[in-house]
Write a protein that holds these residues in place. Structure first.
Motif, mmCIF file in Angstrom:
data_model
loop_
_atom_site.group_PDB
_atom_site.id
_atom_site.type_symbol
_atom_site.label_atom_id
_atom_site.label_comp_id
_atom_site.label_asym_id
_atom_site.label_seq_id
_atom_site.Cartn_x
_atom_site.Cartn_y
_atom_site.Cartn_z
ATOM 1 N N LEU A 149 4.722 6.814 1.530
ATOM 2 C CA LEU A 149 4.386 6.569 0.130
ATOM 3 C C LEU A 149 2.876 6.483 -0.066
ATOM 4 O O LEU A 149 2.361 6.781 -1.148
ATOM 5 N N ALA B 256 7.483 1.484 -5.602
ATOM 6 C CA ALA B 256 8.193 2.697 -5.185
ATOM 7 C C ALA B 256 9.039 2.437 -3.936
ATOM 8 O O ALA B 256 10.159 2.958 -3.809
ATOM 9 N N ILE C 26 2.779 1.115 -4.778
ATOM 10 C CA ILE C 26 3.425 1.520 -3.518
ATOM 11 C C ILE C 26 4.609 0.611 -3.236
ATOM 12 O O ILE C 26 5.692 1.068 -2.854
#
Length: 321
Positions: free
Chosen positions: A303, A128, A125
């Motif tokens: 996300l 990203a 996470i």
């Protein structure tokens, strides 16, 4: 009695002050009505009319001629100093506005989480998020459960990611992930190959558990007490990585959450599900009720799970550590 009539404004352009002020500033900057008209994409008579109306409104001359160039008078210089930042501010509003929006996407994001969450759940996470929001400085606060709640309540953290057993009334908890409870032992341990595993089978072996102030210890104690099964704690130590290492060294067995088990762990440890006795552990997002999510916080939460806090969510789950 004569009818009272509304007085007509002396300034014909009073409904739109920006146009005459913009015409004035361009004329003062360029020294020419014709050049000001070109810059504004209007006719010369329109600029002249706006300047005349402005002089009538203010009751002063704003320009005097020096050769072919118009020079602001003393009063004109004063007005130019006042009007130029106003006109430039209005004309640049669109760009400034979008620049400010980009600034909202930058800044900082503070996320509170425990060690297991930071180590096992958040890496992808965070990766990203960093790719999508490179200008945002992400601060991960490595704290235990109570410490994370304190950060949320004091607004030192925008949100927390972890697990909760009891959800206080002033917080929202949205569970997203669920993980099974697992018994871990060395590969050659007698329990590793036992066909049917009962809670009583763990009694002869010392457990390696996190400190008793944390929820994992409390949950293990609760389950053994409810089933009236005796148990022994051989070692209290913090951190799943340390616990796994000590189990691999055959210093005891442990009950962990599957979130912490990697492919490499399964080569050095035997893992057995204890879902028959222990509840799954949920992990999700914790927020202070009524907290406004900044754009960067919303991007981070999306996300984890899109639109997580835009609908009612389950406020049940199990605590973090």
């Amino acid at each position: 009695m004569a009818e009272t009539r509304a007085s007509t404004p002396r300034f014909a352009y009073k409904g739109d002050r920006l146009k005459p002020l913009r015409a004035f500033c361009q004329t003062a900057r360029l020294g020419s009505v014709s050049r000001a008209a070109e810059a504004l994409f209007v006719s010369q008579p329109a600029v002249t009319q706006q300047l005349q109306a402005l002089e009538r409104e203010l009751g002063v001359r704003l320009f005097e001629r020096s050769g072919r160039r118009l020079i602001p008078t003393r009063e004109g210089e004063t007005l130019y100093e006042l009007a130029r930042p106003l006109v430039e501010g209005i004309d640049g509003l669109n760009g400034t506005f979008h620049e400010q929006l980009r600034g909202l996407d930058a800044g900082e994001l503070h996320v509170a989480a425990g060690s297991s969450t930071i180590l096992y759940l958040l890496p992808k996470i965070v990766e990203a998020f960093r790719a999508a929001q490179p200008d945002v400085r992400l601060i991960l606060h490595n704290v235990t459960g109570a410490g994370g709640l304190d950060l949320l309540r004091s607004d030192e953290a925008d949100l927390a990611v972890g697990s909760m057993l009891d959800v206080p009334a002033d917080l929202d908890y949205a569970p997203v992930y669920r993980f099974d409870p697992m018994l871990i032992t060395p590969p050659e341990h007698p329990l590793a190959g036992k066909r049917q595993l009962a809670l009583e089978d763990l009694s002869p072996y010392g457990l390696i558990l996190p400190p008793r102030r944390l929820t994992t210890y409390r949950l293990v104690d609760l389950v053994f007490q409810q089933n009236r099964v005796p148990y022994t704690v051989a070692l209290e130590v913090g951190g799943w990585e340390v616990i796994k290492q000590y189990v691999a060294m055959d210093l005891g067995i442990s009950i962990v959450t599957s979130i912490c088990l990697t492919d490499a762990d399964r080569e050095r440890l035997a893992a057995r599900s204890l879902a028959r006795y222990f509840p799954q552990r949920s992990y999700g997002v914790v927020m202070r009720k009524g907290k406004y999510l900044s754009p960067q916080a919303r991007a981070f939460v999306d996300l984890i799970k899109p639109d997580l806090f835009t609908r009612e969510h389950d406020a049940s789950g199990h605590s973090a550590r």
